[in-house]
Each structure stands twice: as structure tokens, then as C-alpha cells.
Design a protein around this motif. Structure first.
Motif, PDB file in Angstrom:
ATOM      1  N   GLY A  20      -9.241  26.763  -6.922  1.00 25.74           N
ATOM      2  CA  GLY A  20      -7.920  26.292  -6.653  1.00 25.74           C
ATOM      3  C   GLY A  20      -7.261  26.867  -5.327  1.00 25.74           C
ATOM      4  O   GLY A  20      -6.174  26.666  -5.177  1.00 25.74           O
ATOM      5  N   LYS A 344      -9.874  22.025 -13.152  1.00 21.32           N
ATOM      6  CA  LYS A 344     -10.321  22.501 -12.169  1.00 21.32           C
ATOM      7  C   LYS A 344      -9.735  24.050 -11.914  1.00 21.32           C
ATOM      8  O   LYS A 344      -8.788  24.496 -12.709  1.00 21.32           O
ATOM      9  CB  LYS A 344      -9.927  21.785 -10.708  1.00 21.32           C
ATOM     10  CG  LYS A 344     -10.071  22.371  -9.283  1.00 21.32           C
ATOM     11  CD  LYS A 344      -9.635  21.398  -8.242  1.00 21.32           C
ATOM     12  CE  LYS A 344      -9.537  22.195  -7.124  1.00 21.32           C
ATOM     13  NZ  LYS A 344     -10.747  22.543  -6.433  1.00 21.32           N
ATOM     14  N   VAL A 347      -5.507  25.612 -11.505  1.00 21.48           N
ATOM     15  CA  VAL A 347      -4.395  24.419 -11.904  1.00 21.48           C
ATOM     16  C   VAL A 347      -3.693  25.262 -13.046  1.00 21.48           C
ATOM     17  O   VAL A 347      -2.700  24.386 -13.319  1.00 21.48           O
ATOM     18  CB  VAL A 347      -5.217  23.346 -12.294  1.00 21.48           C
ATOM     19  CG1 VAL A 347      -6.084  22.647 -11.131  1.00 21.48           C
ATOM     20  CG2 VAL A 347      -6.076  23.432 -13.628  1.00 21.48           C
ATOM     21  N   SER A 546      -4.329  19.599 -14.680  1.00 23.42           N
ATOM     22  CA  SER A 546      -4.832  19.345 -13.315  1.00 23.42           C
ATOM     23  C   SER A 546      -3.564  19.453 -12.327  1.00 23.42           C
ATOM     24  O   SER A 546      -2.414  20.036 -13.083  1.00 23.42           O
ATOM     25  CB  SER A 546      -5.547  18.002 -13.321  1.00 23.42           C
ATOM     26  OG  SER A 546      -6.084  17.659 -11.948  1.00 23.42           O
ATOM     27  N   ALA A 552      -8.247  17.453  -6.600  1.00 24.45           N
ATOM     28  CA  ALA A 552      -8.221  17.816  -8.045  1.00 24.45           C
ATOM     29  C   ALA A 552      -8.311  16.556  -8.774  1.00 24.45           C
ATOM     30  O   ALA A 552      -8.929  16.347  -9.943  1.00 24.45           O
ATOM     31  CB  ALA A 552      -6.912  18.615  -8.427  1.00 24.45           C
TER      32      ALA A 552
END
Length: 653
Positions: A20, A344, A347, A546, A552
Motif C-alpha cells: 500500500g 491489501k 490498508v 480496504s 484497492a
């Protein structure tokens, strides 16, 4: 000057870091820069992340003719490798062991999945060696998965040594009865694989041809993970020159932007106090109002600025703003046995998992909760602001945390196996050719599939359950790609354990390894229990976390589809790091962009409860996480308890 954009000698550039942080964006922008500025060169942009984001990052943008984008399919490459070489592996094993062909095929079929990560490295090394492309830009998986990727050459060396041990008896017999041994096709095959692994390692260490570019954010958890990554890269002698700090707030009169700016500068000043930071060149990228995708990638590096990291005096502690949560989720009324937090990288899984653990410990004082992580790149310590390691640490009444050392657990298992083996060879032997079959047995665990260590880590958790040490287990899972592999592992590991133990029984070796045999039976039983529990909505729920970006959204869609295939119950989606409406031009632009993505979540996952968590200073430490936990969930009521119990009963039936 960003040397990875200008150095003509560089052939291989890796972008890596915590999930991320913008690795894919930076990798895609770098590949596009090289393709546009050197039209005479051929450029490859390749992703090794099991949860690919390249296509999402590039969008519908038409790539230059000299730029190729590839999302590497390791499984497909592995199948091709297996089809091409399976008979060679069987021939090698048959030459030097007391196993029959069926045993050999089963062991090798189940261990070969460990080669899927090697496939990417071998393919990349081949492209460099044959000069198929002038530059190769690699978008890697989040830190934990990348570190495993970098250890693959060593793991495969052990794997090849195991195969070579199987050849030793054949070589000895040829030498003894023919007077000499001439290397044949099997020897050349092993030598070729060994050379390729050496080439990979040599390439990774080549300071002129190779570069690793870490990407990070000025956030405490990300900084902690980046420092671990830098230490590992240094230990493995993989060249690093520049580090990218992404999404930096501008100086602003907006209270939210100003707080973000001050906090980031404070963290970068603290980072500058570390002596190791002087070894690198630091560059910053701003927080853009628009998501950098497609054609916008071409201008990314024009906005990069050199950062001067200078230490400051003692930091002033800045309290986080009160949690701002929209549509909180009803607090679980009948807490399951397992709660898995997934999504992900980057997040906020660790933050939401920790806040939930504190809330549930308050709501269910009669239940003992364990918050744990099996991610190779743990984040719980940084999130909790407490040292958490492989031994349980008490956090609050009814709440304990642990970061399980999966590789360490597997190493201990192998040590116990070697001790059993040593006792075996000191006893009476029948029908065993000691010099060679000993090598075969010693190397047998090197043919186990990767991931056995992570399953053993989960077995520890189930041991806690059996012992009655804890009642509720909250898993801070690895990023999506790594988690999807973990969800599929129990079936593979169960098959491998059956095969391994079946061989011990077949050759009457099981009674020779009593403690090992008992442990393998226990692991097999726990793996079956784990699979059964994960598919029971009364006992397991997966909470998805998320953020409101297109990339994402795509990865979350893949995760939820995989959970559906695996039979996991996914009742809630936490949409984290949202930007509230504001008069600030930057915040307003972010809010408009995120509203479009939020509408896609609502349309695509209408059956999921969706809770929005608005952006704030990252809550770290027990007090701030406790406040977030209170905001995330509605209070329990007696009516809720009765209704939820009825709903779960219906769902389980």
C-alpha cells in the motif's frame, strides 16, 4: 538526480516495501520513463506479486511500442517446468534411494510447488542474461513476501542438495563396478539448475546492474517495516541507493493537512537520527489529489524532490483526533473462535485488528483473547507500541498478543527430526544402506513444500485452543497475495503429511521415529481441524479491510471471490483512511475521488455491511486503539444477542 532513472548500466530495478505504499505506481512510472526517454531500448515491466496490480495501475493507457507489461504467472511457469522435467526428478530419486517410484512421484509432486517463487527469479535472470530487454523493472510483493522471494535461492540450494544426495549412491556404484563415473544427463541437469541459482544470486548482488528501490510512507508502522527491510537487504548485500517517501502532505492552512504535514516531518526527523539513514539518498513524492494511474504515470517523477533528513530535538507527542466512523458494525454478540483480518497491504489491517481485539476483550470479559500475526513482516509491535514477539505478551485484562516466528518453528521441527534420525542410525539397521540412505533421510524435509512453516505456526494457535489457554483468536493476516496462498495451503500440507507419514509406515520406519511420528499425526489432525473451522461461519469470520482507491477495489474483489471459493464467511468490509468533506482543495479533491470508489463498493458488495473509517493521525498504542475499537462497533444489546444467535444458527445449518 534519481539515478535509477538515469543510470544507463542498470538492467534490473526492483521496487519493494510494505503493502500500500505505492510500489506498483513507482515501478510503472519508472518503466514508462525509460521507454519514453530511450525509444531505442526495450523495457519490461513485470510483477511478481501474487495479487497483481499492474493492469489496474496502467488502466486503459496505451503503452509505447518498446514497453512490455507482464503480470508473471508463477503457477503457469511451474506447470511448464514440471511437465518438462518431472521424469528427470523421478529418475534422479530412483537411482539413489530405497523408495519406489510411487513414493518418489508423490514427494516430488508435493514439493515442486515451492519452486513457483523461483520461477520468477529464474525467468528474470534469463531475460537479463540473454539481453531480451534493455531494462527490467520489477514490481514486488509486500515486504514479507519479498523477503521470502530473496531467500528462495538458499532454499532451492538445499532442495538441489537433497536431489544430489539421491545421486550419490548411483555415482558410488558406477565408480565401484565400472572403475569410473562419467557424468550423464541427470548430472548435467542438476548442474544447470545449480548454475542458474548462482546466476540469480550473482545478479541480485551486482552493484552496477541491479538496484533495489524501497518505497515507504512517513508513518510509524511503515518506517518500522522499512528499517527491517533495509537491514535484510544490507545483510544479503543487495544494492540500495535511493529511498522514495511517498504521499507527503503539503504545508497548508487546512487543519487536517497541517497536522499530517507536521507529523510526517516529525517522523522523518526521528528517522534522520538513525546513523544508517546516511547511507541512502532520500526522495519525496507529494500526496496527489488524483490517483496516479494510466497517462498520469508519465509525469510522476517530475514531482519528486530531494529530501534532507535532519534530526530535530525531542518530539512533541501529538494526540490523534477522535475516531470518526460512519455506519459502525454491530459488535459480535456471539464471538467466533477465529477472526481473520485481511486485505491489501497498507490498508490498516493491524490497526483495525488490534482495535477490535481490545473491544472484544471488553465485551467478552469471560473469554480470553489472543491477537496474533503469522506475517513474515510483523506489524503488531509497531501498532501497539509494545514489544511483541514469539512469546505471549499480556496487553490488557483478557487480551494477549504474539507474533509467531514461523521459520523458527519449522527450524525447531527439523532439529527434532535430525535428533530422531541420529538415534535411529545408532540402533540396529536392516535393509538400509547407511552411507547413502542416511543422506536421503536427512534431506527428506528439504523436499517439503514452502508454507509448512506457516501452517506449523497456526498449529501453535490450535495448541493454545486445545489447552484451553484462549477462547478467541484474532489473526492479523499477511497482505492479500500471501493470505490467498495460506488459505490454499492446508489441503496441500495435509497431502504432503499423508505422503511423508505413509512412507515412514511403508518402510517400517514410523516406530523408529516415535516423537516425529506423533508430531506429524498431530499436525495432520490440526490441519484438518483448521480447514473445518475456517469453513464454519459460527467459528470463523473474515473481516475485510480496504481503502477507497481503484487498485484497492480490484484487489478486494479478488480477495472476496477467493474467500467465497474457500467457504469463508465475510460479513463486513471496513473502508479505511477515507477523507471527509472539506473546504481544503486537496481534501475536497480526495473526497470526490473516493466517493466514486465508494459507490463501486456499495454496488459490488451490497450484501456486506460497509463501515467507513475517516482519515486521522494513525492510532498507535493501547489507549488510542481502544478509542478506535469503541467507535468501530455498536454497543451490544440483549436483542442483538438473541437475533445474532438465531442468524448464526441459520447460517451454520
Amino acid at each position: 538526480m534519481l539515478t535509477f532513472l538515469e543510470d544507463p548500466d542498470l538492467r534490473l530495478i526492483f521496487f519493494g516495501g510494505k503493502g500500500g505504499v505505492g510500489k506498483t505506481t513507482c515501478a510503472a512510472a519508472t518503466a514508462l520513463h525509460h521507454a519514453l526517454h530511450s525509444p531505442q531500448n526495450s523495457v519490461l515491466l513485470v510483477s511478481t506479486d501474487p495479487a497483481h496490480s499492474l493492469v489496474d495501475s496502467l488502466g486503459s493507457f496505451h503503452l509505447p511500442d518498446n514497453l512490455t507489461a507482464k503480470e508473471f504467472n508463477a503457477q503457469q511457469a511451474l506447470k511448464s517446468f514440471q511437465a518438462q522435467h518431472r521424469d528427470k526428478f523421478v529418475e534422479i530419486a530412483a537411482r539413489g534411494s530405497f523408495f519406489d517410484e510411487e513414493d518418489i512421484r508423490q514427494v516430488l509432486e508435493l514439493s515442486l510447488p515451492g519452486l513457483d517463487e523461483l520461477m520468477a527469479l529464474l525467468e528474470i535472470a534469463g531475460w537479463v542474461e540473454t539481453q531480451s530487454y534493455t531494462q527490467i523493472i520489477v514490481d514486488t510483493a509486500p515486504t514479507g513476501h519479498t523477503l521470502r522471494l530473496l531467500t528462495i535461492p538458499g532454499l532451492i540450494r538445499n532442495w538441489l542438495k537433497a536431489l544430489d544426495a539421491l545421486m550419490e549412491k548411483h555415482r558410488f556404484m558406477q565408480q565401484r563396478f565400472r572403475g569410473a563415473y562419467q557424468p550423464d544427463e541427470m548430472d548435467r541437469f542438476l548442474a544447470s539448475l545449480t548454475d542458474k541459482v548462482k546466476q540469480v544470486e550473482s545478479l541480485l548482488h551486482h552493484t552496477r546492474l541491479c538496484r533495489f528501490v524501497p518505497v515507504m510512507l512517513a508513518e510509524e508502522i511503515v518506517i518500522s517495516e522499512t528499517l527491517k527491510l533495509l537491514g535484510e537487504l544490507r545483510r544479503r548485500q543487495i544494492p540500495v541507493v535511493e529511498i522514495i517517501v511517498n504521499r507527503l502532505y503539503p504545508e497548508s492552512s487546512c487543519p487536517r493537512c497541517a497536522a499530517g504535514y507536521q507529523r510526517q516531518r516529525q517522523l522523518l526527523a526521528e528517522l534522520a537520527s538513525l546513523s544508517s539513514t546516511s547511507d541512502y539518498v532520500w526522495w519525496g513524492l507529494p500526496l496527489f489529489p488524483d490517483e496516479i494511474r494510466g497517462a498520469n504515470l508519465a509525469t510522476l517523477w517530475k514531482r519528486a524532490t530531494a529530501l534532507e533528513l535532519t534530526p530535530s530535538g525531542p518530539a512533541t507527542i501529538q494526540m490523534a483526533s477522535p475516531p470518526f466512523v460512519e455506519n459502525p458494525y454491530p459488535c459480535p454478540t456471539t464471538a467466533p473462535t477465529f477472526l481473520i483480518f485481511a486485505g491489501k497491504g497498507g490498508v490498516g489491517k493491524s490497526t483495525v485488528a488490534s482495535a477490535t481485539a481490545l473491544r472484544l476483550a471488553r465485551e467478552f470479559p469471560e473469554r480470553r483473547c489472543l491477537l496474533f500475526s503469522t506475517d513474515p513482516a510483523h506489524s503488531l509491535s509497531a501498532c501497539l507500541k509494545l514489544p511483541v514477539g514469539p512469546r505471549p505478551v499480556h496487553l490488557a485484562p483478557g487480551l494477549t498478543a504474539i507474533e509467531i516466528d514461523a521459520p523458527g518453528e519449522f527450524a525447531a521441527f527439523k532439529k527434532r527430526y535430525r535428533q530422531d534420525l541420529e538415534r535411529f542410525f545408532q540402533s540396529t539397521l536392516k535393509n538400509i544402506d547407511v552411507p547413502f540412505d542416511r543422506q536421503v533421510l536427512e534431506r527428506l524435509l528439504d523436499l517439503s513444500p514452502p508454507g509448512l512453516d506457516e501452517i506449523m505456526a497456526l498449529v501453535i494457535v490450535l495448541d493454545f485452543l486445545d489447552q484451553g489457554s484462549f477462547d478467541l483468536f484474532i489473526l492479523d493476516a499477511a497482505p492479500t497475495g500471501h493470505l490467498l496462498r495460506l488459505l490454499e495451503l492446508p489441503e496441500l500440507i495435509d497431502e504432503w503429511l499423508k505422503t511423508f507419514f505413509g512412507i515412514l509406515l511403508k518402510y517400517q520406519l514410523a516406530f523408529r521415529f516415535p516423537s516425529l511420528s506423533q508430531e506429524m499425526v498431530k499436525i495432520s489432525r490440526k490441519v484438518k481441524l483448521l480447514r473445518k473451522m475456517w469453513q464454519d461461519p459460527v467459528k470463523t469470520a473474515l473481516y475485510t479491510v480496504s481503502i477507497l482507491t481503484e487498485m484497492a477495489f480490484q484487489e478486494t474483489s479478488d480477495l472476496l471471490a477467493a474467500c467465497n471459493r474457500q467457504g469463508l464467511w465475510t460479513p463486513v468490509l471496513f473502508l479505511n483512511q477515507a477523507t471527509p468533506a472539506s473546504d481544503c482543495p486537496l481534501c475536497a479533491a480526495l473526497n470526490r475521488r473516493e466517493a466514486l470508489i465508494r459507490a463501486k463498493y456499495q454496488e459490488s458488495f451490497a450484501k456486506l455491511h460497509q463501515t467507513v473509517i475517516y482519515r486521522q493521525t494513525t492510532p498507535r498504542g493501547l489507549d488510542l486503539l481502544d478509542e478506535l475499537g469503541k467507535a468501530l462497533y455498536l454497543p451490544r444489546t440483549r436483542e442483538d444477542c438473541n437475533g445474532a444467535a438465531h442468524d448464526l444458527s441459520a447460517l451454520s445449518s
